[in-house]
Write an enzyme that holds these catalytic residues in place. Structure first.
Site, PDB file in Angstrom:
ATOM      1  CG  ASN A 111       3.973   4.019  -0.387  1.00  0.00           C
ATOM      2  OD1 ASN A 111       3.281   3.106   0.520  1.00  0.00           O
ATOM      3  ND2 ASN A 111       3.341   4.878  -0.886  1.00  0.00           N
ATOM      4  CG  HIS A 113       1.163   5.468  -5.688  1.00  0.00           C
ATOM      5  ND1 HIS A 113       0.134   5.754  -4.699  1.00  0.00           N
ATOM      6  CD2 HIS A 113       0.665   6.117  -6.578  1.00  0.00           C
ATOM      7  CE1 HIS A 113      -0.727   6.688  -5.237  1.00  0.00           C
ATOM      8  NE2 HIS A 113      -0.388   6.730  -6.650  1.00  0.00           N
ATOM      9  CB  SER A 140       5.676   3.198  -8.755  1.00  0.00           C
ATOM     10  OG  SER A 140       5.042   3.739  -9.835  1.00  0.00           O
ATOM     11  CG  ASP A 149       1.718   8.740  -3.119  1.00  0.00           C
ATOM     12  OD1 ASP A 149       1.933   7.947  -2.239  1.00  0.00           O
ATOM     13  OD2 ASP A 149       0.465   9.256  -3.312  1.00  0.00           O
TER      14      ASP A 149
END
Length: 221
Positions: A111, A113, A140, A149
């Site tokens: 992912n 973020h 990030s 997260d």
């Protein structure tokens, strides 16, 4: 992956898909990835059109058609697995994922973020950075775990917070760096340089990442 074999990738999106476009561009430029499918929980997501323009199969699976997260995530995982990805990338997928789903792809789901994690998990990161008086902000890339997260951070790009910034101008500055940062991390994974150890620690080029790799960019852009 071998040098001549592209990594099969499935991307999950909910919106415009600008980070998806960065990955599409990376594929077109010869990075060793093959976007097998783009899946969205929103039928109107513009990222689906981005994929179609490049002949990438698209799927829509609306969470509104399901009674709970478990049922949706079960069908989502089945849809993903039909495309046999080596990596799943979240590119603005606005869903909280169940632990069972995350564990199914643990170590092969990334992912991006828009904050310097662990700061500002969740939403509205740019305004929160401004409200906190941060002098530096950024993005990030991390492995996805069941903690929102909260997975191990692989790499970060940083930008200055400038006098007169509002959430929109700061977001635009960060987004430009995201478009470089995400394809870089995906390329590492595709080449076998990046992995998640069984003890939950990220490893790059054989070395345990004790802190995120900082991707140096034009910090004023």
């Amino acid at each position: 992956m071998s040098e001549g074999t592209p990594l099969p990738v499935v991307a999950l999106i909910s919106g415009g898909g600008s980070n998806l476009q960065a990955l599409i561009d990376a594929q077109l430029q010869g990075r060793p990835i093959q976007l097998r499918a783009v899946i969205s929980n929103q039928a109107g997501a513009f990222g689906l059109e981005r994929a179609r323009r490049h002949g990438i199969p698209t799927e829509v699976l609306s969470h509104r058609d399901y009674p709970d997260r478990d049922a949706f995530d079960s069908d989502l995982s089945a849809l993903i697995d039909r495309h046999e990805p080596g990596l799943v990338v979240l590119a603005g997928f606005m869903r909280i994922l169940t632990p069972a789903f995350v564990n199914r792809y643990l170590g092969r789901m990334l992912n991006i973020h828009p904050s310097l994690l662990p700061k500002f998990r969740g939403l509205h990161t740019h305004q929160r950075a401004l409200d906190a008086g941060e002098r530096e902000h950024g993005a990030s890339v991390h492995f996805v775990t069941a903690e929102l997260d909260g997975g191990p951070v692989i790499a970060q790009a940083r930008v200055p917070v400038l006098a007169g910034d509002d959430a929109e101008t700061l977001a635009a500055r960060v987004l430009r760096q995201e478009h470089i940062l995400y394809p870089t991390a995906v390329h590492w994974f595709a080449r076998g340089r990046l992995r998640l150890d069984t003890d939950g620690r990220p490893r790059l080029d054989g070395e345990i990442l004790t802190e995120p790799r900082r991707i140096e960019m034009d910090q004023g852009s």
